[in-house]
Enzyme design. Structure first.
Site, PDB file in Angstrom:
ATOM      1  N   VAL A  82       0.893  -1.128  -0.130  1.00 38.95           N
ATOM      2  CA  VAL A  82      -0.095  -0.215   0.030  1.00 38.95           C
ATOM      3  C   VAL A  82       0.971   1.272  -0.019  1.00 38.95           C
ATOM      4  O   VAL A  82       1.872   1.375   0.687  1.00 38.95           O
ATOM      5  CB  VAL A  82      -1.051   0.129   1.269  1.00 38.95           C
ATOM      6  CG1 VAL A  82      -1.815   1.273   1.136  1.00 38.95           C
ATOM      7  CG2 VAL A  82      -1.781  -1.173   1.052  1.00 38.95           C
ATOM      8  N   LYS A  83       0.465   2.286  -0.905  1.00 34.87           N
ATOM      9  CA  LYS A  83       1.542   3.442  -1.116  1.00 34.87           C
ATOM     10  C   LYS A  83       0.732   4.449  -0.315  1.00 34.87           C
ATOM     11  O   LYS A  83      -0.485   4.780  -0.645  1.00 34.87           O
ATOM     12  CB  LYS A  83       1.696   3.482  -2.641  1.00 34.87           C
ATOM     13  CG  LYS A  83       2.910   4.259  -2.785  1.00 34.87           C
ATOM     14  CD  LYS A  83       2.951   4.097  -4.505  1.00 34.87           C
ATOM     15  CE  LYS A  83       4.035   5.262  -4.994  1.00 34.87           C
ATOM     16  NZ  LYS A  83       4.068   5.253  -6.442  1.00 34.87           N
ATOM     17  N   VAL A  84       1.297   5.391   0.395  1.00 34.19           N
ATOM     18  CA  VAL A  84       0.639   6.281   1.169  1.00 34.19           C
ATOM     19  C   VAL A  84       1.794   7.745   1.048  1.00 34.19           C
ATOM     20  O   VAL A  84       2.886   7.278   0.931  1.00 34.19           O
ATOM     21  CB  VAL A  84       0.243   5.908   2.668  1.00 34.19           C
ATOM     22  CG1 VAL A  84      -0.572   4.798   2.839  1.00 34.19           C
ATOM     23  CG2 VAL A  84       1.803   5.912   3.517  1.00 34.19           C
TER      24      VAL A  84
END
Ligand code: E4P
Length: 218
Positions: A82-84
């Site tokens: 997951v890219k934040v």
């Protein structure tokens, strides 16, 4: 060093994966927009082709929505990272998802101080953007050097340095010399890596000379 490809185009990913040199994929909202396809459909297709980490970026910017989006994206496949964004809320999401065993890629990193925070938040990957720094007359590669130095000073940090916003092969070569863990490369740059005029010239000469022998290996 791991090579990721920076695209949401499944055909491009398939072509590069066929070389056997591909370790993962990064996507972002701009790359998804270019495809005109549904995000989760793209991710499912990519995860069928690539076993390594596939970065999927949240769209929201507030903690409550990002955490919901992140949990949903993580369910698409076991290899989703997951890219934040590198914001206070983004790092809260990073800590929570990392603690729960989800890979997290912290993106839009432009300073060593931000990279230090991401490591403390348990990020799997930190994505410093070298090309965008170069674009505003800052030294993108110096940021990679600084982050590698800092992370090497603290062996308890497990965060991998993922060099992003790569624009040309020298960004990759310099990253490798600095010991960066991962480079995410646009398909165009991956193709450039194979090319050298002396390889083309030398190969043409060998092909011509081989014809003169009149032989066949098969
Ligand atoms: C990767 O994760 C980034 O989204 C990407 O490398 C950004 O590259 P750009 O600056 O060329 O858009």
């Amino acid at each position: 060093m791991k090579f990721f490809v920076d695209t949401a185009d499944v055909d491009e990913i398939k072509e590069i994966a066929a070389t056997g040199l591909l370790d993962g994929v990064t996507t972002n909202p701009s790359l998804v927009a270019k495809t005109g396809r549904k995000f989760t459909d793209i991710l499912e297709d990519i995860c069928k082709v690539v076993e390594g980490p596939v970065s999927a970026e949240v769209a929201a910017t507030d903690y409550a929505t990002m955490i919901k989006e992140g949990k949903k994206l993580a369910k698409v496949a076991d290899n989703i990272a997951v890219k934040v964004p590198l914001t206070m809320d983004g790092l809260k999401v990073c800590k929570e998802l990392s603690d729960a065993g989800t890979m997290v890629n912290v993106t839009l990193c432009f300073s060593a101080a931000q990279a230090l925070l991401a490591a403390k938040a348990g990020a799997t990957f930190i994505s410093p953007f070298v090309g965008r720094l170069d674009d505003i007359s800052h030294d993108g590669m110096q940021l990679i050097a600084d982050i590698c130095t800092i992370y090497n000073n603290y062996p308890e940090f497990e965060t991998e340095v993922l060099v992003a916003s790569i624009r040309h092969p020298m960004h990759l070569v310099e990253s490798a010399m600095m010991g960066a863990d991962v480079a995410t490369l646009p398909p165009k740059v991956i193709h450039q890596l194979f090319k050298h005029p002396l390889t083309d010239k030398g190969l043409a000469a060998f092909v011509e000379d081989w014809k003169k022998t009149g032989q066949s290996i098969l």
